[in-house]
Design a protein around this motif. Structure first.
Motif, PDB file in Angstrom:
ATOM      1  N   ARG A 231       0.460  -1.278  -0.019  1.00 38.85           N
ATOM      2  CA  ARG A 231       0.064  -0.396  -0.115  1.00 38.85           C
ATOM      3  C   ARG A 231       1.015   0.959  -0.265  1.00 38.85           C
ATOM      4  N   VAL A 232       0.761   2.407  -0.836  1.00 37.11           N
ATOM      5  CA  VAL A 232       1.099   3.457  -0.495  1.00 37.11           C
ATOM      6  C   VAL A 232       0.482   4.596   0.277  1.00 37.11           C
ATOM      7  N   ALA A 233       1.768   5.599   0.970  1.00 40.62           N
ATOM      8  CA  ALA A 233       1.118   6.884   1.518  1.00 40.62           C
ATOM      9  C   ALA A 233       0.977   7.700   1.265  1.00 40.62           C
ATOM     10  N   LYS A 234      -0.663   8.064   1.004  1.00 42.52           N
ATOM     11  CA  LYS A 234      -1.419   9.805   1.137  1.00 42.52           C
ATOM     12  C   LYS A 234      -0.553  10.289   0.595  1.00 42.52           C
ATOM     13  N   PRO A 235      -0.115  11.409   0.233  1.00 50.76           N
ATOM     14  CA  PRO A 235       0.758  12.290   0.115  1.00 50.76           C
ATOM     15  C   PRO A 235       0.566  13.545   0.350  1.00 50.76           C
ATOM     16  N   SER A 236      -1.473  13.719  -0.177  1.00 46.98           N
ATOM     17  CA  SER A 236      -1.751  15.304   0.267  1.00 46.98           C
ATOM     18  C   SER A 236      -3.695  14.715  -0.351  1.00 46.98           C
ATOM     19  N   ASP A 237      -4.532  15.872   0.497  1.00 43.90           N
ATOM     20  CA  ASP A 237      -5.988  15.866   0.202  1.00 43.90           C
ATOM     21  C   ASP A 237      -6.314  16.459  -1.391  1.00 43.90           C
ATOM     22  N   ASP A 238      -5.735  15.802  -2.565  1.00 50.49           N
ATOM     23  CA  ASP A 238      -5.756  16.861  -3.007  1.00 50.49           C
ATOM     24  C   ASP A 238      -6.296  15.808  -4.429  1.00 50.49           C
ATOM     25  N   GLU A 239      -5.557  15.751  -5.739  1.00 55.35           N
ATOM     26  CA  GLU A 239      -5.953  15.030  -6.677  1.00 55.35           C
ATOM     27  C   GLU A 239      -5.168  14.270  -7.157  1.00 55.35           C
ATOM     28  N   ILE A 240      -4.014  14.447  -6.838  1.00 53.81           N
ATOM     29  CA  ILE A 240      -3.020  13.118  -6.562  1.00 53.81           C
ATOM     30  C   ILE A 240      -3.280  12.709  -5.260  1.00 53.81           C
ATOM     31  N   GLY A 241      -3.563  13.094  -4.321  1.00 53.83           N
ATOM     32  CA  GLY A 241      -4.033  12.280  -2.831  1.00 53.83           C
ATOM     33  C   GLY A 241      -5.360  10.480  -3.679  1.00 53.83           C
ATOM     34  N   LEU A 242      -6.073  11.437  -4.667  1.00 48.50           N
ATOM     35  CA  LEU A 242      -7.320  10.480  -4.390  1.00 48.50           C
ATOM     36  C   LEU A 242      -6.965  10.146  -5.532  1.00 48.50           C
ATOM     37  N   LEU A 243      -6.009   9.843  -6.132  1.00 55.26           N
ATOM     38  CA  LEU A 243      -4.997   8.922  -7.433  1.00 55.26           C
ATOM     39  C   LEU A 243      -4.323   7.579  -6.448  1.00 55.26           C
ATOM     40  N   TYR A 244      -3.550   8.488  -5.106  1.00 52.72           N
ATOM     41  CA  TYR A 244      -3.337   7.168  -4.635  1.00 52.72           C
ATOM     42  C   TYR A 244      -4.309   6.558  -3.659  1.00 52.72           C
ATOM     43  N   ASP A 245      -5.342   6.831  -3.285  1.00 51.47           N
ATOM     44  CA  ASP A 245      -6.364   6.126  -2.473  1.00 51.47           C
ATOM     45  C   ASP A 245      -7.271   5.597  -3.744  1.00 51.47           C
ATOM     46  N   GLY A 246      -7.057   6.006  -5.316  1.00 48.83           N
ATOM     47  CA  GLY A 246      -7.201   5.026  -6.493  1.00 48.83           C
ATOM     48  C   GLY A 246      -6.875   3.790  -6.489  1.00 48.83           C
ATOM     49  N   PHE A 247      -6.030   4.119  -6.485  1.00 49.04           N
ATOM     50  CA  PHE A 247      -4.270   2.621  -6.756  1.00 49.04           C
ATOM     51  C   PHE A 247      -4.491   1.508  -5.430  1.00 49.04           C
ATOM     52  N   ASN A 248      -4.519   2.408  -4.160  1.00 50.95           N
ATOM     53  CA  ASN A 248      -4.929   1.215  -3.005  1.00 50.95           C
ATOM     54  C   ASN A 248      -6.462   0.578  -2.991  1.00 50.95           C
ATOM     55  N   GLU A 249      -7.081   1.501  -3.597  1.00 52.63           N
ATOM     56  CA  GLU A 249      -8.156   0.782  -3.274  1.00 52.63           C
ATOM     57  C   GLU A 249      -7.828  -0.396  -5.116  1.00 52.63           C
TER      58      GLU A 249
END
Length: 719
Positions: A231-249
């Motif tokens: 799993r990757v740690a979410k760096p921020s709450d912006d669109e990149i953070g949403l991309l990290y959330d999508g990747f983890n999901e």
């Protein structure tokens, strides 16, 4: 941008693309702002210079107007000389309205400048001067940038009347100096701004590209390691953070699906290589393991045994106790077989009630026989299945590598052949393969091939064996027994081909032929006034599986015209029990039409005697094995006595099969047996020969005397 340049930019790394976008945006914006600032600053400097010249021209015009009116050039000269003493003024000209130079002042610095009026010279005409002034006026807007000096042409008025013209040439060195300074400052500012923008852009692109590159690195790690638990740690709450959330999901879903896929693959692997009921290796896995074991045994020069195990009468257990009980029995058998082999050996279930085992490094045939004996001993104890105890035996065939064969198929075939020989020897034994068995197997295959054509070639014949009443000695019925007139092997008894016909599925057609032929013969006897003698026909258990027994019997009776009362149906216990509701209803209907129903070979099956009251049975035929041994075995004598007593209690007729001696006859008569059948009366004979028994004579007394005189048939002769 050209297509090639577009492709180049398109294929740049993300960091360089971001830097390029940011720097192009910054530099473009800065350049536009600087150009605007320079243009504005140049315009301001130029306007200030023009305003200065205009002020000077107005002063000169105001001070020289009267001199022009009164034609006083000296006064005008005195007026312009002090005013034109400014360092930036190159030349001042005061012209009359007609174009004559009225007064002039030319600074020493103007020597290098190519002033238009100076180029005309002193002899220039007024018209030339006016043309030069007009040219100066038209080019005054760009003169400061291209000629190195600025020009101004200003009319002189006196009492609102134009009386002359003032022409001023000013040096633009100061203007250009200020402009160069402005440009230099602007360029320095632009450079500093670009440098600052570069570092800011680098910082900014790292903020954007860094998380994306980290995500890309994580993707590569997942792809390389196939570890979807990362799993990757979410760096921020912006669109990149949403991309990290999508990747983890996505990883979570892939991990879940991958786990399900692994479970399904393991299940498929289990199904592909293991028997789902007993959990033993199946045919595929057994073949693979045996092939590997043969390779190792060949390299190490070891002896390997292949054992084929088939349960005896397993079908009867399924038919009488149900398939669930049969499955439980197979599970227990598998457990027992697995308990006596070594870890290096393999027990497998090939299907049905067939099991195979291979044992490695058995040294010789004697050791293989010891293993087979242990396997046989496993079946000495009953199997506890729920509340029932079941005794089951097994027939076992054993073959050895490399003595009997060197391939998997060859060894299994030889073990199977040995197992069939074990069954032929009475079951519940083991047999070691002998190459002579192959000859019997080949003969069996040939016989099976011939059997398929025997009906078409009309090679079957019927023989008949009479049944005699013990009280009167008269024949009550005859049993139809099929024989095969083989063109090569001669007359074959049923034990040579009935089992083959059952295994090949030809038994139903053969039974139909026997039934039709026997009924036709009985009808002929009736038409010949030989008496109303019943003919008995054996129906195979396989016949009842077709569910059309009634239709087949009715069809034969209709075709032959035989009365149902002259037909006796003989069935075995296994046929009686395998589909009891259907069988019971069928037998009740047949008996209702007047047919006699007999149970053949009674006492050898698995059914309980108490079941008999449920079926419409007329006659029980005691199996010949009990009759043959009753004079020397108290157990067999007890069985015969019990069957006769039970049949009498159910009001059934008793027929003893295989009676060959007078002692047997007398013993059966004493116990109240009703009828006998066997060599004591007659062997199975042709239809013409059996007709001699259709008389009211006491055939039992006649043949009894013959037997007493030494004419009895040899015991054990096939019927």
């Amino acid at each position: 941008m050209s297509r090639r340049g577009f492709c180049f930019v398109k294929n740049l790394p993300l960091q360089r693309k971001l830097m390029l976008i940011i720097m192009l945006s910054c530099c473009g914006t800065l350049l536009a702002a600087s150009v605007f600032f320079l243009a504005r600053e140049a315009k301001g400097l130029y306007r200030a210079q023009r305003e200065d010249l205009v002020s000077l021209a107005e002063i000169i015009g105001a001070n020289t107007a009267s001199a022009l009116v009164f034609d006083d050039p000296e006064s005008a000269q005195r007026t312009i000389t002090p005013l034109a003493a400014k360092r930036s003024i190159l030349a001042v000209y005061v012209l009359t309205g007609e174009g004559q130079i009225f007064a002039r002042h030319v600074a020493p610095e103007a020597g290098n400048a190519e002033l238009p009026l100076e180029r005309l010279g002193p002899s220039a005409t007024p018209d030339a001067v006016l043309a030069a002034v007009e040219q100066i006026r038209r080019g005054s807007q760009g003169s400061s940038l291209f000629s190195g000096f600025d020009c101004l042409v200003q009319p002189v008025y006196f009492d609102y009347e134009r009386v002359g013209t003032v022409v001023i040439h000013a040096d633009t060195a100061e203007f250009q100096k200020n402009l160069r300074w402005t440009v230099m400052v602007t360029l320095l500012f632009m450079l500093a701004t670009v440098i600052a923008a570069y570092f800011f852009s680098a910082r900014l692109q790292r903020m954007i590209s860094g998380p994306l590159l980290d995500l890309l690195s994580s993707m590569k790690d997942v792809s390389a390691s196939k570890n979807f638990a990362i799993r990757v740690a979410k760096p921020s709450d912006d669109e990149i953070g949403l991309l990290y959330d999508g990747f983890n999901e996505m990883l979570s879903e892939i991990e879940e699906r991958n786990q399900i896929l692994r479970q399904r693959q393991a299940h498929l692997q289990q199904l592909a290589h293991y028997d789902p009921l007993t959990r033993l290796p199946n045919r595929t896995l057994f073949y693979d393991r045996l092939a590997q074991a043969l390779y190792q045994a060949e390299r190490s020069r070891q002896v390997l045994s292949v054992i084929f195990i088939d349960l005896d009468h397993f079908k009867d257990i399924n038919d009488t106790l149900g398939h669930r009980t049969g499955d439980l029995l197979l599970i227990d058998v598998a457990s027992r077989l697995s308990s006596v082999v070594r870890s290096c050996d393999t027990v497998a279930r090939l299907g049905g009630d067939e099991f195979t085992i291979f044992t490695q490094n058995v040294m010789n045939a004697d050791n293989a026989a010891i293993v087979a004996g242990k396997l046989n001993a496993l079946f000495a104890k009953p199997f506890q299945l729920g509340e029932s105890e079941i005794y089951v035996t097994a027939s076992i065939g054993v073959t050895l590598f490399p003595h009997d064969g060197k391939t998997v198929d060859e060894l299994l075939m030889n073990a199977d052949i040995a197992m069939y020989h074990a069954k032929a020897c009475g079951k519940n034994v083991y047999k070691l393969f002998d190459k002579k068995m192959n000859e019997h197997a080949n003969e069996r295959v040939t016989l099976l091939s011939d059997l398929r054509l025997a009906l078409e070639r009309e090679e079957f014949v019927l023989h008949y064996q009479p049944k005699v009443d013990l009280l009167t000695g008269n024949v009550t019925s005859v049993e139809a027994l099929v024989r095969w007139m083989h063109p090569r092997l001669g007359m074959l008894a049923p034990d040579k081909f009935i089992r083959l016909s059952e295994e090949s599925g030809l038994i139903a057609d053969l039974t139909d032929w026997v039934l039709r032929t026997a009924c036709t013969q009985a009808k002929k006897w009736q038409e010949q006034n030989l008496g109303s003698v019943r003919v008995a026909v054996n129906l195979s258990p396989y016949h009842f599986q077709r569910q059309d027994v009634k239709e087949a019997i009715f069809s034969v009776l209709d075709a032959t015209g035989l009365e149902p009362a002259l037909l006796e149906i003989e069935i075995t216990e296994s046929a009686l029990m395998q589909n009891d509701e259907y069988t019971c209803e069928l037998l009740r209907e047949l008996r209702g039409l007047g047919m006699t129903i007999s149970v053949d070979d009674f006492g050898t099956g698995y059914s309980s005697l108490s079941y008999l009251h449920r079926f419409p049975i007329n006659t029980l035929k005691i199996d010949r094995t009990f009759i043959l041994n009753m004079m020397k075995s108290s157990e067999d004598q007890a069985i015969v006595t019990a069957i006769i007593a039970m049949a009498k209690s159910l009001n059934m007729q008793i027929v003893a099969e295989g009676v060959e001696t007078v002692d047997q006859l007398e013993k059966l008569k004493d116990q109240g047996c009703h009828e006998i059948q066997g060599f004591l009366v007659s062997r199975p004979v042709t239809a013409e020969t059996v007709e001699q028994f259709f008389t009211p004579e006491n055939h039992l007394h006649q043949h009894g005397n013959a037997t007493a005189g030494g004419g009895a048939a040899a015991p054990g002769a096939p019927s």
